[in-house]
Design an enzyme around this catalytic site. Structure first.
Site, PDB file in Angstrom:
ATOM      1  N   ASP A  90      -8.360   1.137   6.668  1.00  0.00           N
ATOM      2  CA  ASP A  90      -7.400   0.989   7.749  1.00  0.00           C
ATOM      3  C   ASP A  90      -7.983   1.610   9.031  1.00  0.00           C
ATOM      4  OD1 ASP A  90      -5.262   0.655   9.378  1.00  0.00           O
ATOM      5  OD2 ASP A  90      -3.863   1.879   8.257  1.00  0.00           O
ATOM      6  N   ASP A 121       0.846  -1.196   0.000  1.00  0.00           N
ATOM      7  CA  ASP A 121       0.000   0.000   0.000  1.00  0.00           C
ATOM      8  C   ASP A 121       0.886   1.252   0.000  1.00  0.00           C
ATOM      9  OD1 ASP A 121      -2.392   1.454   0.257  1.00  0.00           O
ATOM     10  OD2 ASP A 121      -2.269   1.450   2.452  1.00  0.00           O
ATOM     11  N   HIS A 122       0.617   2.186  -0.887  1.00  0.00           N
ATOM     12  CA  HIS A 122       1.380   3.450  -0.963  1.00  0.00           C
ATOM     13  C   HIS A 122       2.891   3.231  -1.050  1.00  0.00           C
ATOM     14  CE1 HIS A 122      -2.051   6.089  -0.364  1.00  0.00           C
ATOM     15  NE2 HIS A 122      -2.474   5.268   0.567  1.00  0.00           N
ATOM     16  N   GLU A 139      -1.576   5.970  -8.557  1.00  0.00           N
ATOM     17  CA  GLU A 139      -2.530   6.985  -8.071  1.00  0.00           C
ATOM     18  C   GLU A 139      -2.357   8.294  -8.831  1.00  0.00           C
ATOM     19  OE1 GLU A 139      -3.104   7.231  -3.842  1.00  0.00           O
ATOM     20  OE2 GLU A 139      -3.685   9.338  -3.920  1.00  0.00           O
ATOM     21  N   GLY A 186      -8.753   5.980   1.521  1.00  0.00           N
ATOM     22  CA  GLY A 186      -9.363   6.867   2.517  1.00  0.00           C
ATOM     23  C   GLY A 186     -10.852   6.637   2.641  1.00  0.00           C
ATOM     24  N   SER A 205     -12.690   4.741   4.939  1.00  0.00           N
ATOM     25  CA  SER A 205     -13.308   4.276   6.189  1.00  0.00           C
ATOM     26  C   SER A 205     -14.539   5.111   6.520  1.00  0.00           C
ATOM     27  CB  SER A 205     -12.301   4.369   7.347  1.00  0.00           C
ATOM     28  OG  SER A 205     -11.445   3.251   7.350  1.00  0.00           O
ATOM     29  N   ASN A 239     -10.163   0.725   0.207  1.00  0.00           N
ATOM     30  CA  ASN A 239      -9.125   0.607   1.240  1.00  0.00           C
ATOM     31  C   ASN A 239      -9.659   0.997   2.618  1.00  0.00           C
ATOM     32  OD1 ASN A 239      -7.437   0.055  -0.874  1.00  0.00           O
ATOM     33  ND2 ASN A 239      -5.944   1.645  -0.378  1.00  0.00           N
TER      34      ASN A 239
HETATM   35  P1  13P Z   1      -8.690   5.065   5.814  1.00  0.00           P
HETATM   36  O1  13P Z   1      -7.781   5.913   6.605  1.00  0.00           O
HETATM   37  O2  13P Z   1      -9.942   5.808   5.424  1.00  0.00           O
HETATM   38  O3  13P Z   1      -9.017   3.761   6.452  1.00  0.00           O
HETATM   39  O4  13P Z   1      -7.951   4.730   4.413  1.00  0.00           O
HETATM   40  C1  13P Z   1      -6.978   3.710   4.376  1.00  0.00           C
HETATM   41  C2  13P Z   1      -6.228   3.714   3.087  1.00  0.00           C
HETATM   42  O5  13P Z   1      -6.558   4.357   2.121  1.00  0.00           O
HETATM   43  C3  13P Z   1      -5.027   2.860   3.029  1.00  0.00           C
HETATM   44  O6  13P Z   1      -4.344   3.013   1.823  1.00  0.00           O
HETATM   45  O1  G3H Z   2      -3.089   4.976   3.808  1.00  0.00           O
HETATM   46  C1  G3H Z   2      -2.411   4.759   4.793  1.00  0.00           C
HETATM   47  C2  G3H Z   2      -2.730   3.641   5.716  1.00  0.00           C
HETATM   48  O2  G3H Z   2      -3.726   4.004   6.614  1.00  0.00           O
HETATM   49  C3  G3H Z   2      -1.482   3.142   6.354  1.00  0.00           C
HETATM   50  O3  G3H Z   2      -1.105   3.958   7.405  1.00  0.00           O
HETATM   51  O4  G3H Z   2       1.308   4.440   7.004  1.00  0.00           O
HETATM   52  O5  G3H Z   2       0.324   4.560   9.323  1.00  0.00           O
HETATM   53  O6  G3H Z   2       0.665   2.351   8.207  1.00  0.00           O
HETATM   54  P1  G3H Z   2       0.404   3.837   8.026  1.00  0.00           P
HETATM   55 ZN    ZN Z   3      -4.435   4.995   1.055  1.00  0.00          ZN
END
Ligand code: 13P
Ligand code: G3H
Ligand code: ZN
Length: 310
Positions: A256, A82-83, A134, A212, A214, A254
């Protein structure tokens, strides 16, 4: 059963007008909560690790635990970076055995994002690994979220970007943002479905990703606050909007923050209700159960991916 790429998952999700949940994993309890939820709902799922997760737990531990999850549950899983911040992190994940990587060049200028993403695609595809990129910038947690603070994705650029880079999926900015504070208290949540629709028209059958995403469950926030936390003002994306996105070209959502909130609420409540507890299995176990509940609820009420493994 095996580690799989997201290719088939996305094709089925696109055609079936649902999306696949991509849940961030950082430790064993989170992994078990997520896969137990997916198994209970017979749903495909993506487990994803940020650079922070790789640093915290180590890629080898994470990969080994995901292998164990496949063996224990008997379901196929995709393991995604991720990212991904740079080529080196992508390479580390491909070498570790991840089946999918994101290269996040959204902060770069357009041409540089194209050239760096292209380089990642060329490398990853040689190993059968799929790539997410992205375009557009999600408002940060610290920003006062208003239309002007987002750099929404330009649909023409999205089509050009996919054509030039050969990516397998694309994350776009339509008004979501990372973290627990997505909209200021008096701001009515709004997503730019017109942009999503235009992207969908310009890129038919192409899987779109929503970061993003959630919902920031207010019960979890209230529990955190009741048991000593301070998350006042936390606000997420309304469930109906995510359902609508899932029925469109969005194939990956996604999550988190919702896992973090559920786990924190459960751990805080356990300590608050039972001050004598000091066995980590008691409070981490409660956190794991809370995560499973979130995942089951998402699959059933947000993503629509129930029985997608059948
Ligand atoms: P949230 O912070 O909205 O859960 O998004 C997580 C996310 O995009 C991880 O890449
Ligand atoms: O998009 C980001 C995720 O919520 C991951 O967060 O970099 O704190 O692990 P983190
Ligand atoms: Zn993200």
């Amino acid at each position: 059963m095996a580690l799989v790429t997201t290719k088939n998952m996305f094709k089925k999700a696109y055609d079936g007008k649902y999306s696949i949940g991509a849940f961030n994993i950082n430790n064993m309890e989170i992994i078990q909560g997520v896969v137990n939820g997916a198994k209970a709902k017979n749903s495909a799922v993506i487990l994803q690790c940020s650079a922070g997760a790789l640093k915290y737990a180590g890629p080898k531990y994470l990969k080994a635990m995901v292998d164990a999850a496949i063996e224990e549950t008997g379901i196929d899983l995709a393991l995604h970076l991720d990212h991904g911040p740079d080529f080196e992190t992508v390479k580390l994940c491909v070498e570790t055995g991840f089946t999918s990587v994101m290269f996040d060049g959204s902060h770069l200028d357009y041409e540089e994002n194209i050239s760096k993403t292209k380089e990642v695609v060329k490398y990853a595809h040689e190993y059968g690994v799929v790539v997410e990129a992205e375009l557009g910038i999600l408002a940060g947690v610290e920003d006062d979220v208003s239309a002007s603070k987002h750099t929404y994705t330009d649909p023409d650029q999205a089509a050009d970007f996919v054509d030039k880079t050969g990516v397998d999926s694309l994350a776009i900015a339509i008004g979501t943002s990372h973290g627990a504070y997505k909209f200021p208290p008096n701001f009515k949540p709004k997503l730019r479905f017109d942009i999503l629709e235009e992207v969908q028209n310009k890129l038919p059958n192409f899987p779109i990703v929503l970061h993003g995403a959630s919902s920031v469950d207010q019960n979890a926030v209230a529990t955190c606050n009741k048991y000593g936390g301070d998350l006042s003002g936390a606000k997420g994306i309304p469930v109906e909007m995510l359902r609508k996105a899932s029925s469109m070209a969005v194939c990956k959502i996604n999550v988190d923050t919702d896992l973090r909130l559920a786990m924190t609420a459960a751990v805080r409540k356990t300590f608050g209700d039972s001050p004598k507890i000091f066995d980590p299995r008691k409070y981490l176990g409660a956190g794991r159960d809370a995560i499973q509940k979130v995942v089951e609820d998402k699959i059933e009420n947000v993503l629509g991916s129930e029985n997608s493994l059948a």
